[in-house]
Motif scaffolding. Structure first.
Motif, PDB file in Angstrom:
ATOM      1  N   ILE A  51       0.819  -0.976  -0.094  1.00  0.00           N
ATOM      2  CA  ILE A  51       0.124  -0.003  -0.063  1.00  0.00           C
ATOM      3  C   ILE A  51       0.832   1.132   0.025  1.00  0.00           C
ATOM      4  CG2 ILE A  51      -1.527   1.357   1.235  1.00  0.00           C
ATOM      5  CD1 ILE A  51      -2.652  -1.370   2.329  1.00  0.00           C
ATOM      6  N   THR A  52       0.466   2.121  -1.008  1.00  0.00           N
ATOM      7  CA  THR A  52       1.277   3.310  -0.959  1.00  0.00           C
ATOM      8  C   THR A  52       0.715   4.351  -0.349  1.00  0.00           C
ATOM      9  OG1 THR A  52       2.502   2.836  -2.893  1.00  0.00           O
ATOM     10  CG2 THR A  52       2.409   5.075  -2.417  1.00  0.00           C
ATOM     11  N   ALA A  53       1.159   5.081   0.768  1.00  0.00           N
ATOM     12  CA  ALA A  53       0.354   6.144   1.534  1.00  0.00           C
ATOM     13  C   ALA A  53       1.136   7.405   1.663  1.00  0.00           C
ATOM     14  CB  ALA A  53       0.012   6.005   2.853  1.00  0.00           C
ATOM     15  N   THR A  54       0.709   8.591   1.367  1.00  0.00           N
ATOM     16  CA  THR A  54       1.486   9.914   1.545  1.00  0.00           C
ATOM     17  C   THR A  54       0.830  10.620   2.778  1.00  0.00           C
ATOM     18  OG1 THR A  54       1.561  10.122  -0.611  1.00  0.00           O
ATOM     19  CG2 THR A  54       1.869  11.988   0.368  1.00  0.00           C
ATOM     20  N   VAL A  55       1.724  10.621   3.602  1.00  0.00           N
ATOM     21  CA  VAL A  55       1.400  11.546   5.138  1.00  0.00           C
ATOM     22  C   VAL A  55       2.078  12.893   4.819  1.00  0.00           C
ATOM     23  CG1 VAL A  55       1.928  11.574   7.520  1.00  0.00           C
ATOM     24  CG2 VAL A  55       1.413   9.361   6.216  1.00  0.00           C
ATOM     25  N   ARG A  56       1.206  13.969   4.961  1.00  0.00           N
ATOM     26  CA  ARG A  56       1.628  15.260   5.109  1.00  0.00           C
ATOM     27  C   ARG A  56       1.515  15.812   6.624  1.00  0.00           C
ATOM     28  NH1 ARG A  56      -0.916  19.662   1.182  1.00  0.00           N
ATOM     29  NH2 ARG A  56       0.299  21.257   2.165  1.00  0.00           N
ATOM     30  N   ILE A  57       2.451  16.242   7.173  1.00  0.00           N
ATOM     31  CA  ILE A  57       2.317  16.796   8.337  1.00  0.00           C
ATOM     32  C   ILE A  57       2.546  18.574   8.244  1.00  0.00           C
ATOM     33  CG2 ILE A  57       3.441  17.141  10.680  1.00  0.00           C
ATOM     34  CD1 ILE A  57       4.505  14.401  10.075  1.00  0.00           C
ATOM     35  N   LEU A  58       1.284  19.079   8.844  1.00  0.00           N
ATOM     36  CA  LEU A  58       1.334  20.492   8.870  1.00  0.00           C
ATOM     37  C   LEU A  58       1.571  20.835  10.445  1.00  0.00           C
ATOM     38  CD1 LEU A  58      -1.744  21.032   6.412  1.00  0.00           C
ATOM     39  CD2 LEU A  58       0.712  21.218   5.784  1.00  0.00           C
ATOM     40  N   ARG A  59       2.345  21.927  10.525  1.00  0.00           N
ATOM     41  CA  ARG A  59       2.656  22.424  11.759  1.00  0.00           C
ATOM     42  C   ARG A  59       2.310  24.077  11.964  1.00  0.00           C
ATOM     43  NH1 ARG A  59       7.957  22.078  15.585  1.00  0.00           N
ATOM     44  NH2 ARG A  59       7.184  23.340  17.140  1.00  0.00           N
TER      45      ARG A  59
END
Length: 117
Positions: A8-16
């Motif tokens: 499974i390919t997942a993209t995690v984007r963290i916004l601070r």
């Protein structure tokens, strides 16, 4: 049974979210009921009995350089300079702590309230 290879390919984007810059100050109530407002506009503010201290402590219990108030980013950090009588924050003796609006600081016989705007 045959094995199945799956991925499974997942993209995690963290916004601070950055905190807004704040103004830091102390208020001290004098014995006559007047209030002294001290703006903390330096990177490091010295509290003490020394003539060149930024926040003057008149008590004989105060060290010459009793404590420091250091602005780090959006925070203000209180640091005891290994003073004899220590620094009390909200009734608890501390060596260092990040200050929050309304905190009560006692250094020797002087009491201050910390404010951030």
């Amino acid at each position: 049974m045959t094995g199945v290879d799956a991925s499974i390919t997942a993209t995690v984007r963290i916004l601070r979210r950055e905190r807004e810059k704040r103004r830091h100050s102390l208020s001290e109530f004098e014995s006559d009921g007047t209030q002294r407002l001290i703006t903390l506009n330096r990177e490091e503010t010295v509290m003490g009995r020394a003539p060149d201290a930024h926040v003057s402590l008149s008590s004989k219990r105060a060290s010459r350089q009793h404590a420091f108030l250091r602005v780090r980013g959006t925070d203000c950090v209180l640091v005891d300079n290994d003073s004899h009588s220590g620094v009390i924050l909200n009734g608890v003796k501390v060596h260092s702590a990040v200050l929050r609006d309304g905190d009560v600081i006692q250094a020797a016989d002087n009491v201050f309230v910390y404010h951030e705007d």
